[in-house]
Design an enzyme around this catalytic site. Structure first.
Site: not given
Length: 308
Positions: A105-106
């Protein structure tokens, strides 16, 4: 990489992914005791327990599934030793022929986004040499910063034939605080879905894009709409089982070809031995309980697809 994911799904006849999201509370006492005996009650000991737990489960289920999804936070909580366990897990799953979706989830911009993309999907230049840091096949990405945050990932995906699953409509209860807000009469998640389709057009495989979307199982009506908005994007579907998503609600996430979606279960699989349904296996056979849970999940989802 989307072609390998599709091939694995077809081979296993299983549109599912097992979330390798280990918590120490999930890990049976005998596994922790062995790790702590060798490394003590330390970060190293915890990481060893996580690794042994993952390995046992993967050994038991790899022949049934196309992919795994390790959640990096569950490893990061144990510091550098935890990240070593993450990397060992990624590499081992590759050895078993599995596609690895790095649930990271960058979301950032510019050189920071490029560095994230390199770390998880690409290769880093070190003098005259190159090295692969983590080496997942797909990564989850947060699009909140817009195209500036996504384009560095797209560049790495094109170069490496890797893929993304971009957060569009997440399964958590408060997701609507932002994702459901109307913009010119349309919910934000639809607009994000349109951007995913646009980005995906730049990274097409044979029939599906390398750029997919995350759409939670807990919002099936929204999933039905988003399937139409993103016809060429694979949808990663969290929220099945433990979070309340049911197989019958998920059929519209799939296209008519029976493809286009992959459904995740994490603690429902890896901690199956703690459930009443699988309690007879006991903690000593935790991995066999996970295999039984995988078999039940596959039957549940395939049965729903056959009935639609």
């Amino acid at each position: 990489m989307i072609q390998k994911l599709i091939a694995n799904i077809k081979k296993a006849n299983a549109p599912i992914v097992v979330g390798l999201d280990p918590m120490l509370s999930y890990i049976p006492e005998q596994v922790k005791a062995a790790a702590f005996k060798e490394y003590g009650e330390t970060l190293e000991g915890a990481a060893e327990a996580v690794w042994q737990y993952n390995k046992a489960i993967v050994d038991e289920v790899y022949d049934l599934i196309p992919a795994v999804k390790p959640q990096i936070a569950m490893y990061e909580q144990f510091g550098i030793p935890g990240l070593v366990a993450f990397k060992r897990t990624v590499d081992y799953c590759h050895e078993k022929g599995l596609v690895v979706i790095g649930d990271v989830k960058r979301g950032d911009i510019g050189s920071t986004s490029a560095a994230y993309a390199t770390a998880h999907l690409g290769k880093v230049q070190i003098g005259a040499a190159t090295a692969t840091p983590f080496g997942e096949d797909f990564a989850t990405v947060n699009p909140y910063l817009g195209s500036d945050g996504i384009k560095p990932f797209l560049e790495v995906c094109k170069a490496e034939k890797k893929g993304l699953f971009i957060l569009v409509k997440t399964s958590n209860p408060s997701s609507g605080e932002f994702q459901d807000q109307l913009i010119n009469g349309r919910p934000l998640y639809e607009l994000v879905g349109e951007k995913v389709a646009e980005w995906g057009a730049e990274c097409m495989g044979d029939t599906y894009s390398y750029i997919g979307a995350v759409v939670g199982a807990t919002y099936p009506e929204m999933g039905k709409v988003l399937r139409k908005v993103m016809p060429k994007s694979f949808i990663l579907v969290p929220g099945y089982g433990a979070q309340g998503g049911k197989a019958a609600d998920l059929v519209h996430y799939f296209n008519e070809d029976g493809l286009g979606a992959i459904v995740n279960s994490s603690r429902g699989i890896i901690a199956a031995y703690k459930q009443e349904k699988y309690a007879a296996y006991g903690a000593e056979n935790f991995a066999k309980a996970s295999r039984a849970a995988v078999e039940d999940m596959i039957a549940d989802i395939n049965g729903a697809l056959e009935r639609r």
